[in-house]
Scaffold this motif. Sequence first.
Motif, PDB file in Angstrom:
ATOM      1  N   ALA A   1      52.450  36.912  22.916  1.00 14.71           N
ATOM      2  CA  ALA A   1      51.598  35.784  22.548  1.00 14.71           C
ATOM      3  C   ALA A   1      50.165  36.066  22.986  1.00 14.71           C
ATOM      4  O   ALA A   1      49.926  36.498  24.108  1.00 14.71           O
ATOM      5  CB  ALA A   1      52.114  34.504  23.193  1.00 14.71           C
ATOM      6  N   CYS A   2      49.237  35.814  22.078  1.00 14.51           N
ATOM      7  CA  CYS A   2      47.841  36.162  22.335  1.00 14.51           C
ATOM      8  C   CYS A   2      46.925  35.161  21.643  1.00 14.51           C
ATOM      9  O   CYS A   2      47.368  34.113  21.209  1.00 14.51           O
ATOM     10  CB  CYS A   2      47.581  37.565  21.817  1.00 14.51           C
ATOM     11  N   VAL A   3      45.656  35.535  21.495  1.00 13.26           N
ATOM     12  CA  VAL A   3      44.694  34.685  20.791  1.00 13.26           C
ATOM     13  C   VAL A   3      44.664  35.074  19.318  1.00 13.26           C
ATOM     14  O   VAL A   3      45.111  34.334  18.458  1.00 13.26           O
ATOM     15  CB  VAL A   3      43.274  34.795  21.408  1.00 13.26           C
ATOM     16  N   ALA A   4      44.159  36.256  19.013  1.00 13.49           N
ATOM     17  CA  ALA A   4      44.027  36.673  17.619  1.00 13.49           C
ATOM     18  C   ALA A   4      44.906  37.864  17.265  1.00 13.49           C
ATOM     19  O   ALA A   4      45.235  38.072  16.116  1.00 13.49           O
ATOM     20  CB  ALA A   4      42.571  37.012  17.317  1.00 13.49           C
ATOM     21  N   GLY A   5      45.257  38.678  18.227  1.00 12.81           N
ATOM     22  CA  GLY A   5      46.216  39.731  17.970  1.00 12.81           C
ATOM     23  C   GLY A   5      45.723  41.161  18.001  1.00 12.81           C
ATOM     24  O   GLY A   5      46.538  42.073  17.963  1.00 12.81           O
ATOM     25  N   LEU A   6      44.426  41.393  18.072  1.00 10.65           N
ATOM     26  CA  LEU A   6      43.949  42.777  18.014  1.00 10.65           C
ATOM     27  C   LEU A   6      44.389  43.578  19.235  1.00 10.65           C
ATOM     28  O   LEU A   6      45.067  44.599  19.112  1.00 10.65           O
ATOM     29  CB  LEU A   6      42.422  42.828  17.868  1.00 10.65           C
ATOM     30  N   SER A   7      44.031  43.124  20.426  1.00 12.75           N
ATOM     31  CA  SER A   7      44.411  43.887  21.622  1.00 12.75           C
ATOM     32  C   SER A   7      45.920  43.832  21.836  1.00 12.75           C
ATOM     33  O   SER A   7      46.513  44.785  22.336  1.00 12.75           O
ATOM     34  CB  SER A   7      43.668  43.379  22.859  1.00 12.75           C
ATOM     35  N   THR A   8      46.547  42.744  21.424  1.00  8.13           N
ATOM     36  CA  THR A   8      47.990  42.630  21.598  1.00  8.13           C
ATOM     37  C   THR A   8      48.711  43.604  20.673  1.00  8.13           C
ATOM     38  O   THR A   8      49.749  44.143  21.031  1.00  8.13           O
ATOM     39  CB  THR A   8      48.463  41.195  21.337  1.00  8.13           C
ATOM     40  N   THR A   9      48.157  43.843  19.502  1.00 11.18           N
ATOM     41  CA  THR A   9      48.737  44.829  18.596  1.00 11.18           C
ATOM     42  C   THR A   9      48.639  46.219  19.220  1.00 11.18           C
ATOM     43  O   THR A   9      49.577  47.020  19.116  1.00 11.18           O
ATOM     44  CB  THR A   9      48.027  44.791  17.227  1.00 11.18           C
ATOM     45  N   MET A  10      47.529  46.497  19.915  1.00 10.42           N
ATOM     46  CA  MET A  10      47.400  47.773  20.616  1.00 10.42           C
ATOM     47  C   MET A  10      48.461  47.897  21.708  1.00 10.42           C
ATOM     48  O   MET A  10      49.073  48.957  21.883  1.00 10.42           O
ATOM     49  CB  MET A  10      45.991  47.916  21.209  1.00 10.42           C
ATOM     50  N   MET A  11      48.702  46.807  22.442  1.00 10.49           N
ATOM     51  CA  MET A  11      49.737  46.813  23.478  1.00 10.49           C
ATOM     52  C   MET A  11      51.110  47.014  22.849  1.00 10.49           C
ATOM     53  O   MET A  11      51.935  47.776  23.355  1.00 10.49           O
ATOM     54  CB  MET A  11      49.702  45.508  24.283  1.00 10.49           C
TER      55      MET A  11
ATOM     56  N   GLN B   1      51.583  29.703  17.430  1.00  8.56           N
ATOM     57  CA  GLN B   1      52.700  29.908  16.496  1.00  8.56           C
ATOM     58  C   GLN B   1      54.042  30.042  17.209  1.00  8.56           C
ATOM     59  O   GLN B   1      55.082  30.120  16.557  1.00  8.56           O
ATOM     60  CB  GLN B   1      52.460  31.152  15.639  1.00  8.56           C
ATOM     61  N   LEU B   2      54.033  30.057  18.519  1.00  3.82           N
ATOM     62  CA  LEU B   2      55.262  30.289  19.283  1.00  3.82           C
ATOM     63  C   LEU B   2      56.394  29.337  18.895  1.00  3.82           C
ATOM     64  O   LEU B   2      57.515  29.791  18.675  1.00  3.82           O
ATOM     65  CB  LEU B   2      54.966  30.238  20.781  1.00  3.82           C
TER      66      LEU B   2
END
Length: 116
Positions: free
Chosen positions: A6-16, A44-45
């Motif tokens: 779960a993140c804000v927009a997903g860019l750094s989370t996609t990298m993780m 969206q959770l």
Amino acid sequence: MKIVLACVAGLSTTMMMDSMKKVISDSKKLDLDNFQLEAIPAEQLPSEIDGTDVVLLAPQISYKKDFVESVTKPLNIPYVVIPKETYGAMDGATVVKEALIAQRKQELKNQQQGGK
């Protein structure tokens, strides 16, 4: 095992998530086919929680911890706030380990409560 980041927009989370996938695929003990990794905005959770085994919360939205807990706790789904240092280093190995530990602890807790 379904892991939701779960993140804000997903860019750094996609990298993780990509780092975690690499760790899993490089592992001799884990099989990527046994994992489903998703990165979604925290809002969206509630609509994405079905079938989830562990929720990972990006440190930049740790302030949403109470919201995440309100969604996960009634369903006996563990969540982990990823430490800033781990996230900043994109340390997928540590995050995968934390997710596996959280899921195992929840399994044991469920067994102690009569297999709920």
